[in-house]
Design a protein around this motif. Structure first.
Motif, PDB file in Angstrom:
ATOM      1  N   CYS A  24       0.862  -1.172   0.000  1.00 51.57           N
ATOM      2  CA  CYS A  24       0.000   0.000   0.000  1.00 51.57           C
ATOM      3  C   CYS A  24       0.906   1.231   0.000  1.00 51.57           C
ATOM      4  CB  CYS A  24      -0.910   0.021   1.233  1.00 51.57           C
ATOM      5  SG  CYS A  24      -2.142   1.357   1.182  1.00 51.57           S
ATOM      6  N   PHE A  25       0.720   2.099  -0.990  1.00 51.75           N
ATOM      7  CA  PHE A  25       1.441   3.362  -1.077  1.00 51.75           C
ATOM      8  C   PHE A  25       0.442   4.489  -0.849  1.00 51.75           C
ATOM      9  CE2 PHE A  25       4.252   1.084  -4.339  1.00 51.75           C
ATOM     10  CZ  PHE A  25       5.177   0.711  -3.372  1.00 51.75           C
ATOM     11  N   GLY A  87      -2.592  -1.819   5.182  1.00 53.09           N
ATOM     12  CA  GLY A  87      -3.756  -1.242   4.535  1.00 53.09           C
ATOM     13  C   GLY A  87      -4.150   0.084   5.146  1.00 53.09           C
ATOM     14  N   LEU A  88      -3.183   0.764   5.749  1.00 55.25           N
ATOM     15  CA  LEU A  88      -3.455   2.060   6.361  1.00 55.25           C
ATOM     16  C   LEU A  88      -4.099   3.013   5.355  1.00 55.25           C
ATOM     17  CD1 LEU A  88      -0.884   4.032   8.525  1.00 55.25           C
ATOM     18  CD2 LEU A  88      -2.056   5.143   6.643  1.00 55.25           C
ATOM     19  N   GLY A  89      -3.548   3.013   4.111  1.00 50.04           N
ATOM     20  CA  GLY A  89      -4.009   3.964   3.097  1.00 50.04           C
ATOM     21  C   GLY A  89      -5.381   3.705   2.533  1.00 50.04           C
ATOM     22  N   PHE A 108      -3.475   0.279  -3.272  1.00 48.46           N
ATOM     23  CA  PHE A 108      -3.260  -0.937  -2.507  1.00 48.46           C
ATOM     24  C   PHE A 108      -3.423  -2.136  -3.421  1.00 48.46           C
ATOM     25  CE2 PHE A 108      -5.558  -4.489  -0.593  1.00 48.46           C
ATOM     26  CZ  PHE A 108      -4.856  -4.780   0.557  1.00 48.46           C
ATOM     27  N   TYR A 109      -2.611  -3.163  -3.183  1.00 51.75           N
ATOM     28  CA  TYR A 109      -2.744  -4.409  -3.940  1.00 51.75           C
ATOM     29  C   TYR A 109      -2.418  -5.584  -3.043  1.00 51.75           C
ATOM     30  CZ  TYR A 109      -1.900  -8.087  -7.374  1.00 51.75           C
ATOM     31  OH  TYR A 109      -1.923  -9.259  -8.082  1.00 51.75           O
ATOM     32  N   ASP A 116      -7.484  -4.879  -5.513  1.00 57.12           N
ATOM     33  CA  ASP A 116      -6.867  -3.594  -5.870  1.00 57.12           C
ATOM     34  C   ASP A 116      -7.772  -2.474  -5.385  1.00 57.12           C
ATOM     35  OD1 ASP A 116      -4.484  -4.013  -7.674  1.00 57.12           O
ATOM     36  OD2 ASP A 116      -5.967  -5.209  -8.743  1.00 57.12           O
ATOM     37  N   TYR A 117      -7.197  -1.444  -4.793  1.00 55.18           N
ATOM     38  CA  TYR A 117      -7.962  -0.266  -4.404  1.00 55.18           C
ATOM     39  C   TYR A 117      -7.156   0.987  -4.729  1.00 55.18           C
ATOM     40  CZ  TYR A 117     -10.956  -3.401  -1.705  1.00 55.18           C
ATOM     41  OH  TYR A 117     -11.805  -4.402  -1.326  1.00 55.18           O
TER      42      TYR A 117
END
Length: 216
Positions: A24-25, A87-89, A108-109, A116-117
């Motif tokens: 997650c970026f 998964g903070l983002g 996120f992946y 995918d989000y």
């Protein structure tokens, strides 16, 4: 030069084996890493400085499903949060207050679940969301589902202007948007932040790392 998903082909399990399949970026504008961890409710003195390798190894070794381990680094006027197995983002209870007064962009992946989000949040309001999970895809604007895959011949006229050109360019048989982790999500983030993520940026940065509890 116009970027394409191929420009992010370097982000692979071969080069980033502990990150590419579960990452997650998150980008937050106008904050320093220290200000970001404080906004997350973490004390700076409880954080550690780590390399990317140390960050990913710690994320895997300490994973318990209850806490989110993250690393933050300044990139221009933004702070980039890097997570492995995190998964903070994409956790709205965290991202909404984190985006207060500013812009937050995250993607996120998780390969094992085919998830995918992508989020674009402005001052606590979701401007754009893309979600894909095991063959079901949609994008949401102002809380409304605009369309679902695989029927995606065109985009709604209500598509945010900031993203319309990028999405139209990558929505093709060559660059299917249903696979954002293979390039499109990086292009959307680049369009909204002005930051081109590079392997050097990831590998050569020193991250301010901490832990935040996952909301119930």
């Amino acid at each position: 030069m116009i970027a394409t998903p191929d420009d992010y082909s370097w982000f692979s399990r071969e080069r980033f084996p502990e990150l590419a399949d579960a990452y997650c970026f998150t980008y937050v504008r106008g904050l320093t890493p220290e200000e970001l961890v404080t906004r997350l409710g973490v004390r700076v003195e409880d954080c550690s400085r780590m390399t990317l390798d140390e960050l990913t190894k710690t994320a895997y070794s300490s994973y318990d499903g209850k806490n989110l381990f993250f690393g933050a680094v300044a990139v221009g006027d933004w702070v980039l949060i890097v997570e492995a197995l995190g998964g903070l983002g994409i956790t709205e209870e965290i991202t909404m207050p984190l985006s207060a007064g500013t812009r937050l962009v995250s993607h996120f992946y998780l390969e094992v679940k085919g998830m995918d989000y992508f989020y674009w949040i402005e001052d606590g309001k979701i401007r754009f969301e893309f979600a894909y999970q095991e063959g079901y895809s949609h994008w949401i604007e102002d809380g409304k589902i605009q369309f679902m895959f695989p029927h995606h011949e065109s985009y709604s006229e209500e598509m945010p202007d900031e993203l319309a050109e990028t999405l139209e360019r990558i929505d093709s048989p060559i660059y299917p948007i249903a696979e954002p982790h293979e390039g499109p999500a990086f292009l959307l983030a680049e369009r909204l932040t002005g930051i081109t993520l590079t392997p050097q940026l990831l590998e050569e940065s020193t991250y301010l790392c901490g832990v935040v509890s996952r909301p119930r």
